[in-house]
Design a protein around this motif. Structure first.
Motif, PDB file in Angstrom:
ATOM      1  N   UNK A  21       0.815  -1.219   0.000  1.00  0.00           N
ATOM      2  CA  UNK A  21       0.000   0.000   0.000  1.00  0.00           C
ATOM      3  C   UNK A  21       0.849   1.270   0.000  1.00  0.00           C
ATOM      4  N   UNK A  22       2.076   1.206   0.523  1.00  0.00           N
ATOM      5  CA  UNK A  22       2.883   2.417   0.671  1.00  0.00           C
ATOM      6  C   UNK A  22       4.167   2.431  -0.151  1.00  0.00           C
ATOM      7  N   UNK A  23       4.682   1.253  -0.501  1.00  0.00           N
ATOM      8  CA  UNK A  23       6.002   1.190  -1.104  1.00  0.00           C
ATOM      9  C   UNK A  23       5.985   0.531  -2.478  1.00  0.00           C
ATOM     10  N   UNK A  24       6.956   0.935  -3.299  1.00  0.00           N
ATOM     11  CA  UNK A  24       7.288   0.215  -4.522  1.00  0.00           C
ATOM     12  C   UNK A  24       8.752  -0.207  -4.409  1.00  0.00           C
ATOM     13  N   UNK A  25       9.155  -1.147  -5.221  1.00  0.00           N
ATOM     14  CA  UNK A  25      10.532  -1.590  -5.220  1.00  0.00           C
ATOM     15  C   UNK A  25      11.289  -1.042  -6.403  1.00  0.00           C
ATOM     16  N   UNK A  26      12.571  -0.803  -6.216  1.00  0.00           N
ATOM     17  CA  UNK A  26      13.459  -0.523  -7.348  1.00  0.00           C
ATOM     18  C   UNK A  26      14.613  -1.506  -7.255  1.00  0.00           C
ATOM     19  N   UNK A  27      15.022  -2.011  -8.405  1.00  0.00           N
ATOM     20  CA  UNK A  27      16.041  -3.064  -8.444  1.00  0.00           C
ATOM     21  C   UNK A  27      17.016  -2.788  -9.580  1.00  0.00           C
ATOM     22  N   UNK A  28      18.292  -2.999  -9.289  1.00  0.00           N
ATOM     23  CA  UNK A  28      19.301  -3.044 -10.333  1.00  0.00           C
ATOM     24  C   UNK A  28      19.579  -4.518 -10.601  1.00  0.00           C
ATOM     25  N   UNK A  29      19.089  -5.021 -11.708  1.00  0.00           N
ATOM     26  CA  UNK A  29      19.147  -6.450 -11.973  1.00  0.00           C
ATOM     27  C   UNK A  29      20.552  -7.007 -12.010  1.00  0.00           C
ATOM     28  N   UNK A  30      21.496  -6.297 -12.624  1.00  0.00           N
ATOM     29  CA  UNK A  30      22.842  -6.844 -12.756  1.00  0.00           C
ATOM     30  C   UNK A  30      23.589  -6.862 -11.431  1.00  0.00           C
ATOM     31  N   UNK A  31      23.273  -5.929 -10.537  1.00  0.00           N
ATOM     32  CA  UNK A  31      23.977  -5.830  -9.262  1.00  0.00           C
ATOM     33  C   UNK A  31      23.218  -6.463  -8.107  1.00  0.00           C
ATOM     34  N   UNK A  32      21.988  -6.907  -8.358  1.00  0.00           N
ATOM     35  CA  UNK A  32      21.123  -7.439  -7.305  1.00  0.00           C
ATOM     36  C   UNK A  32      20.959  -6.430  -6.177  1.00  0.00           C
ATOM     37  N   UNK A  33      20.995  -5.137  -6.536  1.00  0.00           N
ATOM     38  CA  UNK A  33      20.733  -4.072  -5.577  1.00  0.00           C
ATOM     39  C   UNK A  33      19.243  -3.776  -5.584  1.00  0.00           C
ATOM     40  N   UNK A  34      18.706  -3.453  -4.423  1.00  0.00           N
ATOM     41  CA  UNK A  34      17.286  -3.156  -4.328  1.00  0.00           C
ATOM     42  C   UNK A  34      17.064  -2.044  -3.314  1.00  0.00           C
ATOM     43  N   UNK A  35      15.932  -1.402  -3.414  1.00  0.00           N
ATOM     44  CA  UNK A  35      15.516  -0.424  -2.414  1.00  0.00           C
ATOM     45  C   UNK A  35      14.001  -0.384  -2.397  1.00  0.00           C
ATOM     46  N   UNK A  36      13.468   0.018  -1.271  1.00  0.00           N
ATOM     47  CA  UNK A  36      12.038   0.241  -1.132  1.00  0.00           C
ATOM     48  C   UNK A  36      11.821   1.745  -1.004  1.00  0.00           C
ATOM     49  N   UNK A  37      10.910   2.242  -1.805  1.00  0.00           N
ATOM     50  CA  UNK A  37      10.683   3.685  -1.866  1.00  0.00           C
ATOM     51  C   UNK A  37       9.205   3.969  -1.669  1.00  0.00           C
ATOM     52  N   UNK A  38       8.898   4.963  -0.841  1.00  0.00           N
ATOM     53  CA  UNK A  38       7.501   5.359  -0.694  1.00  0.00           C
ATOM     54  C   UNK A  38       6.968   5.834  -2.039  1.00  0.00           C
ATOM     55  N   UNK A  39       5.769   5.435  -2.329  1.00  0.00           N
ATOM     56  CA  UNK A  39       5.220   5.645  -3.671  1.00  0.00           C
ATOM     57  C   UNK A  39       5.319   7.091  -4.128  1.00  0.00           C
ATOM     58  N   UNK A  40       5.100   8.033  -3.240  1.00  0.00           N
ATOM     59  CA  UNK A  40       5.120   9.446  -3.614  1.00  0.00           C
ATOM     60  C   UNK A  40       6.503  10.021  -3.792  1.00  0.00           C
ATOM     61  N   UNK A  41       7.536   9.244  -3.491  1.00  0.00           N
ATOM     62  CA  UNK A  41       8.904   9.751  -3.594  1.00  0.00           C
ATOM     63  C   UNK A  41       9.695   9.091  -4.715  1.00  0.00           C
ATOM     64  N   UNK A  42       9.020   8.330  -5.536  1.00  0.00           N
ATOM     65  CA  UNK A  42       9.730   7.563  -6.556  1.00  0.00           C
ATOM     66  C   UNK A  42      10.521   8.459  -7.498  1.00  0.00           C
ATOM     67  N   UNK A  43       9.939   9.610  -7.862  1.00  0.00           N
ATOM     68  CA  UNK A  43      10.632  10.494  -8.792  1.00  0.00           C
ATOM     69  C   UNK A  43      11.943  11.020  -8.213  1.00  0.00           C
ATOM     70  N   UNK A  44      12.000  11.169  -6.892  1.00  0.00           N
ATOM     71  CA  UNK A  44      13.206  11.712  -6.264  1.00  0.00           C
ATOM     72  C   UNK A  44      14.391  10.755  -6.371  1.00  0.00           C
ATOM     73  N   UNK A  45      14.097   9.443  -6.376  1.00  0.00           N
ATOM     74  CA  UNK A  45      15.184   8.474  -6.497  1.00  0.00           C
ATOM     75  C   UNK A  45      15.968   8.709  -7.776  1.00  0.00           C
ATOM     76  N   UNK A  46      15.257   8.995  -8.859  1.00  0.00           N
ATOM     77  CA  UNK A  46      15.892   9.102 -10.163  1.00  0.00           C
ATOM     78  C   UNK A  46      16.447  10.497 -10.448  1.00  0.00           C
ATOM     79  N   UNK A  47      16.119  11.454  -9.589  1.00  0.00           N
ATOM     80  CA  UNK A  47      16.595  12.822  -9.822  1.00  0.00           C
ATOM     81  C   UNK A  47      17.502  13.326  -8.714  1.00  0.00           C
ATOM     82  N   UNK A  48      17.608  12.597  -7.616  1.00  0.00           N
ATOM     83  CA  UNK A  48      18.449  13.017  -6.503  1.00  0.00           C
ATOM     84  C   UNK A  48      19.904  12.660  -6.806  1.00  0.00           C
ATOM     85  N   UNK A  49      20.771  13.640  -7.049  1.00  0.00           N
ATOM     86  CA  UNK A  49      22.162  13.324  -7.392  1.00  0.00           C
ATOM     87  C   UNK A  49      22.901  12.615  -6.265  1.00  0.00           C
TER      88      UNK A  49
END
Length: 459
Positions: A21-49
């Motif tokens: 209900x609150x989170x989505x996942x992001x994954x780097x497939x080649x590195x098996x890295x993952x993170x859980x991000x609150x749905x409303x903050x997803x855009x910040x993951x990709x724009x936060x330097x």
């Protein structure tokens, strides 16, 4: 280059819906890295330097860890069939019926010779002080009990031993021998009542055996080194919740809910559909949490726990089926009752995958043979439908024996793609809700450390 996510030479991240209900996942497939991000903050993951910068600092570490796990391990265990025979005729067994019915037993002399060869081999490959593991497997190893117990006693200082058995040939003396020496014992039970448990596990005369197995499980209550395997088929998948409750009541602390291996046609006839099985599988996992909350006792579903650990700490995983390449021929190999060597027990009976013979050939040469390379060279990157999957290193598209026998090719997906996908989503939901430790062995993270932790994003 690499100033942004997902373009040019930059790091790639994929978004996956984990049905939370609150989170989505992001994954780097080649590195098996993952993170859980609150749905409303997803855009910040990709724009936060800062987020990109911190991830890029550690990306090589993640990739090196996965690379070492996939390609840097060496065999340290052997699945050893001391007999071809079995006193049961389970309809889903992956060993051909002709072998189980008419096969041979390994003599005491040959069994001692075999373990001497293995002992000398592992002395040259494993660090001093590390004991290799021998798991007496089947067919049914207790049909050759005298010889098996003899080598356990003779080589007890050289190997760690385990035995996977249907349990029907145990008596109190046999149990006492094994438990007094700390031998790992795996038993098979497919249901909570005879009607379910005996549906596909029967003697050659068609009789069920679950009553005997339950008696043995009760005798093992309190013994730390035993587990129960439940093979999941069409016949029992709807009972998984009741089965976990029953095992918990029996005092079992560790079990596996193993989807039926689909190497042989007869087994494939009992294969559940992934999406149907997933529903009951996850219900059973939910129920283990409820039981833990109620009683304080865990029932760890080991194969799911392995998926959960593959996300949280890949190097801590305990089973090597759920990775690519799988553990067959790479972390372990199998020995048949006449000494033939295979990458895994799943391949016994398939001549193409016989790499040599323990009594005739050099083990190191067998591990490099073409028959073994067919398995150890199977990489998820070569499976078209898996190569871009975000969760490919949490799953590994098992099992190569199934892929080969079902599709005629190693470079095809395994038999239970959707089930693995749902297990990964479920695992990420548990992490989001801070429930993960209730599903894992105590002290599972001993010796582990955190490589990267980002708890907030810039506004």
């Amino acid at each position: 280059r690499g100033s942004y996510f997902n373009t040019g030479g930059a790091s790639g991240l994929q978004v996956i819906d984990i049905k939370h209900r609150d989170y989505v996942g992001i994954v780097s497939g080649d590195a098996a890295f993952w993170a859980l991000v609150k749905s409303g903050q997803l855009d910040k993951v990709f724009t936060d330097p800062a987020c990109l910068r911190e991830y890029r600092k550690k990306r090589k570490t993640f990739i090196d860890e996965i690379k070492k796990l996939r390609f840097g391990l060496i065999p340290s265990a052997v699945y050893f069939n001391p007999t071809d025979r079995c006193n049961l005729n389970c309809s889903y067994c992956y060993i051909p019926e002709k072998i189980r019915k008419n096969g041979r037993d390994m003599s005491a002399r040959k069994l001692e010779e075999a373990l001497s060869i293995l002992k000398n081999y592992f002395k040259t490959t494993l660090p001093k002080g590390q004991k290799p593991e021998i798991v007496f497997h089947g067919a049914e190893p207790m049909l050759n009990q005298k010889n098996v117990f003899g080598v356990i006693e003779k080589f007890r200082d050289d190997f760690r031993f385990g035995i996977q058995t249907n349990g029907t040939l145990f008596d109190k003396e046999a149990l006492s021998f094994l438990t007094s020496r700390g031998i790992n014992i795996g038993l098979s039970l497919d249901g909570h009542i005879p009607r379910v448990a005996d549906g596909m596990r029967k003697t050659w005369g068609g009789e069920g055996v679950s009553k005997k197995v339950v008696e043995i499980i009760k005798l093992l209550k309190g013994y730390d080194n035993f587990s129960v395997i439940c093979t999941v088929t069409k016949s029992n998948m709807r009972s998984l919740k009741k089965i976990t409750a029953y095992l918990h009541d029996l005092g079992v602390s560790n079990c596996l809910l193993n989807p039926v291996r689909c190497t042989l046609q007869k087994a494939r006839e009992s294969k559940p559909k992934d999406h149907e099985m997933s529903k009951y599988y996850l219900e059973a996992l939910d129920h283990t949490y409820e039981l833990y909350r109620k009683t304080g006792r865990k029932l760890v579903i080991a194969n799911f726990a392995n998926i959960l650990i593959s996300i949280m700490a890949p190097a801590a995983r305990r089973l090597m089926c759920d990775i690519s390449p799988c553990g067959g021929g790479r972390c372990f190999f199998a020995v048949s009752a006449n000494g033939d060597l295979f990458p895994c027990s799943e391949f016994i009976g398939i001549k193409k995958f016989k790499g040599g013979n323990l009594f005739k050939d050099n083990i190191a040469d067998v591990l490099k043979s073409r028959s073994f390379a067919l398995v150890t060279d199977r990489k998820i990157e070569s499976i078209r439908s898996c190569s871009q999957c975000a969760i490919r290193h949490f799953c590994g598209s098992p099992c190569p024996a199934e892929a080969h026998e079902m599709h005629g090719s190693m470079n095809k997906p395994g038999a239970f793609c959707e089930l693995y996908e749902e297990q990964v989503r479920y695992a990420l939901r548990l992490i989001a809700d801070k429930k993960e430790n209730a599903y894992l062995w105590n002290d599972w993270d001993k010796g582990m450390y955190t490589n990267l932790e980002i708890t907030e994003l810039n506004a």
